[in-house]
Write an enzyme that holds these catalytic residues in place. Structure first.
Site, mmCIF file in Angstrom:
data_model
loop_
_atom_site.group_PDB
_atom_site.id
_atom_site.type_symbol
_atom_site.label_atom_id
_atom_site.label_comp_id
_atom_site.label_asym_id
_atom_site.label_seq_id
_atom_site.Cartn_x
_atom_site.Cartn_y
_atom_site.Cartn_z
ATOM 1 N N SER A 38 34.294 72.199 74.588
ATOM 2 C CA SER A 38 34.094 72.116 76.036
ATOM 3 C C SER A 38 35.171 71.228 76.615
ATOM 4 O O SER A 38 35.620 70.274 75.962
ATOM 5 C CB SER A 38 32.720 71.520 76.353
ATOM 6 N N TYR A 43 25.907 64.873 75.920
ATOM 7 C CA TYR A 43 26.697 66.088 75.707
ATOM 8 C C TYR A 43 28.179 65.760 75.599
ATOM 9 O O TYR A 43 28.884 66.241 74.703
ATOM 10 C CB TYR A 43 26.450 67.058 76.860
#
Length: 252
Positions: A136, A149
């Site tokens: 990501s 995250y």
């Protein structure tokens, strides 16, 4: 025929990766804990004439058994794609240690065992191999309210780069694909359709990314054309990261 394994292969991005790799000529093993979705993806691939195997397993705890079954059925893995992450969205000041642990375990712990075992098969086969990690852009650009995250993605990136360095002698490449905001079914756990529509209109590219955008990048990194590429991060975000910070606009 080379064998490609996709963990998280029944999800939006994972299933698109499985199809792109199958269309590139690989036999594909789809590993995911969602049994009905695994069957759907494998059935679709087989109906189009591709060689596909479905394994229902948790990529964190069941990957060793899954890879052994895949090797027995199809042969040693040549391409290992990670498309698994655990998202923890919580305000930074109230993030609990157990939430951080879930993010790290679900994202990094399973990847460690997967990459190790896949690399061992590649080394034993003596033909090199490819590990492609769907990460990501928040590995380096923090997403507000998602410290767990972000931390897990940062750790995943650091581990991937270390694997890339250490596997060079074995000609096993390790690269990352960093998606931006991708329109997948999983996004609807956090946003309603109208919010995603508006986000697409405001996106620099004029739309959110599609799973196929990520799959194309993964297929490239698994292709002969990327044989000399390792330790690279391919950001696929339609320019989102370039526009995350904008200066205020004046009247002139």
């Amino acid at each position: 025929m080379t064998v490609a394994v996709v963990t998280g292969g029944a999800g939006g991005i994972g299933s698109a990766c499985a199809r792109a790799l199958a269309e590139a000529g690989h036999a594909v093993a789809v590993v995911d804990r969602a049994a009905e979705s695994v069957e759907r993806v494998v059935t679709s691939l087989r109906s189009d004439g591709h060689t596909a195997l479905g394994i229902v397993a948790d990529a964190t705890s069941g990957i060793a058994v899954a890879l052994a079954e895949i090797r027995s059925a199809l042969g040693p893995v040549s391409v290992a794609v990670s498309a698994v992450a655990h998202e923890e969205h919580a305000p930074t000041l109230s993030l609990q240690p157990e939430q951080l642990e879930r993010a790290l375990s679900g994202t990094v712990k399973g990847a460690l065992t997967y990459w190790q075992l896949a690399a061992q098969q590649m080394i034993e086969a003596g033909q090199g191999g490819r590990i492609v990690v769907v990460s990501s852009l928040h590995a380096t650009l923090p997403f507000t309210g998602a410290a767990g995250y972000n931390a897990a993605q940062g750790a995943l990136r650091a581990m991937a780069l270390t694997f890339a360095r250490d596997l060079i002698p074995h000609r096993v490449t390790v690269n990352l694909v960093e998606p931006g905001w991708i329109d997948t079914p999983g996004e609807r756990e956090f946003y309603i359709d109208e919010e995603l529509r508006l986000a697409g209109e405001r996106h620099p590219w004029g739309r959110l990314g599609l799973p196929e955008d990520i799959a194309a990048a993964v297929a490239y990194l698994a292709s002969p054309g990327a044989a000399y590429v390792t330790g690279a991060t391919l950001r696929v975000d339609g320019g989102m990261s370039l526009a995350m910070t904008e200066l205020p606009r004046g009247d002139g």
